[in-house]
Design an enzyme around this catalytic site. Sequence first.
Site, short mmCIF file in Angstrom:
data_model
loop_
_atom_site.label_atom_id
_atom_site.label_comp_id
_atom_site.label_asym_id
_atom_site.label_seq_id
_atom_site.Cartn_x
_atom_site.Cartn_y
_atom_site.Cartn_z
N ARG A 11 -8.71 -6.80 -7.99
CA ARG A 11 -7.68 -5.85 -8.48
C ARG A 11 -6.32 -6.53 -8.53
NH1 ARG A 11 -6.63 -2.04 -4.68
NH2 ARG A 11 -8.02 -2.79 -3.05
N ILE A 13 -2.84 -8.28 -8.55
CA ILE A 13 -2.40 -9.66 -8.79
C ILE A 13 -3.59 -10.61 -8.80
CG2 ILE A 13 -1.07 -11.56 -7.77
CD1 ILE A 13 0.88 -9.36 -6.67
N ARG A 33 -13.25 -7.34 -0.88
CA ARG A 33 -13.75 -6.76 0.37
C ARG A 33 -14.82 -5.72 0.12
NH1 ARG A 33 -9.39 -3.52 3.31
NH2 ARG A 33 -9.67 -2.55 1.27
N ASP A 54 -15.19 -10.10 3.69
CA ASP A 54 -14.01 -9.61 4.41
C ASP A 54 -13.33 -10.83 5.04
OD1 ASP A 54 -12.16 -8.62 6.17
OD2 ASP A 54 -13.45 -7.04 6.96
N TYR A 147 3.52 -6.06 8.10
CA TYR A 147 3.39 -6.72 6.79
C TYR A 147 4.43 -7.84 6.66
CZ TYR A 147 3.07 -7.16 1.68
OH TYR A 147 2.91 -7.63 0.41
P1 NDP Z 1 -4.07 -4.72 -4.28
O1 NDP Z 1 -4.05 -3.73 -3.17
O2 NDP Z 1 -3.92 -4.25 -5.68
O3 NDP Z 1 -5.41 -5.61 -4.18
C1 NDP Z 1 -5.75 -6.18 -2.96
C2 NDP Z 1 -6.90 -7.14 -3.14
O4 NDP Z 1 -7.18 -7.77 -1.87
C3 NDP Z 1 -8.17 -6.47 -3.56
O5 NDP Z 1 -8.89 -7.36 -4.39
C4 NDP Z 1 -8.92 -6.24 -2.24
O6 NDP Z 1 -10.34 -6.14 -2.38
C5 NDP Z 1 -8.54 -7.51 -1.53
N1 NDP Z 1 -8.67 -7.42 -0.06
C6 NDP Z 1 -7.97 -6.60 0.77
N2 NDP Z 1 -8.38 -6.80 2.04
C7 NDP Z 1 -9.33 -7.75 1.99
C8 NDP Z 1 -10.16 -8.36 2.96
N3 NDP Z 1 -10.08 -8.04 4.27
N4 NDP Z 1 -11.04 -9.29 2.57
C9 NDP Z 1 -11.15 -9.63 1.25
N5 NDP Z 1 -10.40 -9.09 0.28
C10 NDP Z 1 -9.51 -8.14 0.65
O7 NDP Z 1 -2.92 -5.78 -3.90
P2 NDP Z 1 -1.90 -6.57 -4.85
O8 NDP Z 1 -2.59 -7.16 -6.00
O9 NDP Z 1 -0.72 -5.71 -5.05
O10 NDP Z 1 -1.44 -7.72 -3.83
C11 NDP Z 1 -2.02 -9.01 -3.84
C12 NDP Z 1 -1.20 -9.89 -2.88
O11 NDP Z 1 0.17 -9.91 -3.32
C13 NDP Z 1 -1.19 -9.36 -1.45
O12 NDP Z 1 -1.23 -10.44 -0.55
C14 NDP Z 1 0.14 -8.66 -1.35
O13 NDP Z 1 0.62 -8.61 -0.04
C15 NDP Z 1 1.00 -9.55 -2.25
N6 NDP Z 1 2.18 -8.87 -2.74
C16 NDP Z 1 2.08 -7.75 -3.54
C17 NDP Z 1 3.23 -7.12 -3.98
C18 NDP Z 1 3.21 -5.89 -4.83
O14 NDP Z 1 4.29 -5.31 -5.06
N7 NDP Z 1 2.06 -5.45 -5.31
C19 NDP Z 1 4.57 -7.62 -3.63
C20 NDP Z 1 4.56 -8.80 -2.81
C21 NDP Z 1 3.40 -9.38 -2.40
P3 NDP Z 1 -11.04 -4.69 -2.70
O15 NDP Z 1 -10.73 -4.39 -4.16
O16 NDP Z 1 -12.48 -4.90 -2.47
O17 NDP Z 1 -10.41 -3.69 -1.78
#
Ligand code: NDP
Length: 239
Positions: A11, A13, A33, A54, A147
């Site tokens: 999902r 980024i 995850r 995970d 965070y």
């Molecule tokens: P989303 O919530 O849209 O997506 C998160 C993704 O991480 C999903 O693919 C999810 O998998 C996966 N994930 C979460 N936990 C785990 C885990 N324990 N093991 C494996 N995969 C995991 O997040 P964003 O795309 O918004 O964010 C991506 C990165 O960018 C993050 O590190 C976030 O902190 C950082 N970021 C985002 C910002 C924003 O404004 N959106 C701003 C600054 C930084 P699943 O789909 O299966 O749940």
Amino acid sequence: MERVLISGGSRGIGAALVRAFATKGHRVAFLYRANTAAAEAVAAETGAIPIQCDISNPVAVHMAVAKATETLDGAPTVLINNAGVSHIGLSRDMTDDEWRRVCDTNLSGAFYLCREAQGAMIAAQYGRIVNIGSMWGKIGASCEVAYSATKAGLRGLTTALAKELGPSGITVNCVEPGLIETEMNRTLDAETKAALIEETPACRIGTPEDVAEAVLFFSDRKASFITGQILGVDGGFAI
Ligand code: NDP
């Protein structure tokens, strides 16, 4: 052609990163995850390989990197630590489990992946690692203490690992997004979003593609003299 491993590719980024690397003709595997339907959709669209893992579980990470190595026909040459979770609330109300979930995913998960991926990179004397931090790791966010702490931790992970792995031809850099339009921000109301945009010199919310461009830059073979760097992709919010 690189072999690219991206965490959190189902999902937001991460999905944009999968698309960006696949479009450039690289072989891509990505971790997610739980959201199998979203992961399968990204895989069908891009040809990338989805692997459920995970990342807060070091044993699962060990197995996932082995699976990525097998399915990519070789160990990853590029690792993007993108998966992350947020938690919004007063720090005094945060439970131990909530604290651990954020730390174990955002910081420990990135560490486990770096640890697993670096052996083959050292053997090949080549590699690119890009960590996805956050502008809150630089300036701190009220009600996002865990965070912010984990994202600040990624700054230290990046610079220390850059020094440790530099002699092996591996660069380690960090991209710090600002507010990006993804599901992570689904709980922000329109008023809060408008206030954040007001404070952003570029006058807009970022897109996952904005972040992907910066990650592609650090991941390029030509970026061999750039390591230990932290690049804000935040429209100027944190300057
Ligand atoms: P989303 O919530 O849209 O997506 C998160 C993704 O991480 C999903 O693919 C999810 O998998 C996966 N994930 C979460 N936990 C785990 C885990 N324990 N093991 C494996 N995969 C995991 O997040 P964003 O795309 O918004 O964010 C991506 C990165 O960018 C993050 O590190 C976030 O902190 C950082 N970021 C985002 C910002 C924003 O404004 N959106 C701003 C600054 C930084 P699943 O789909 O299966 O749940």
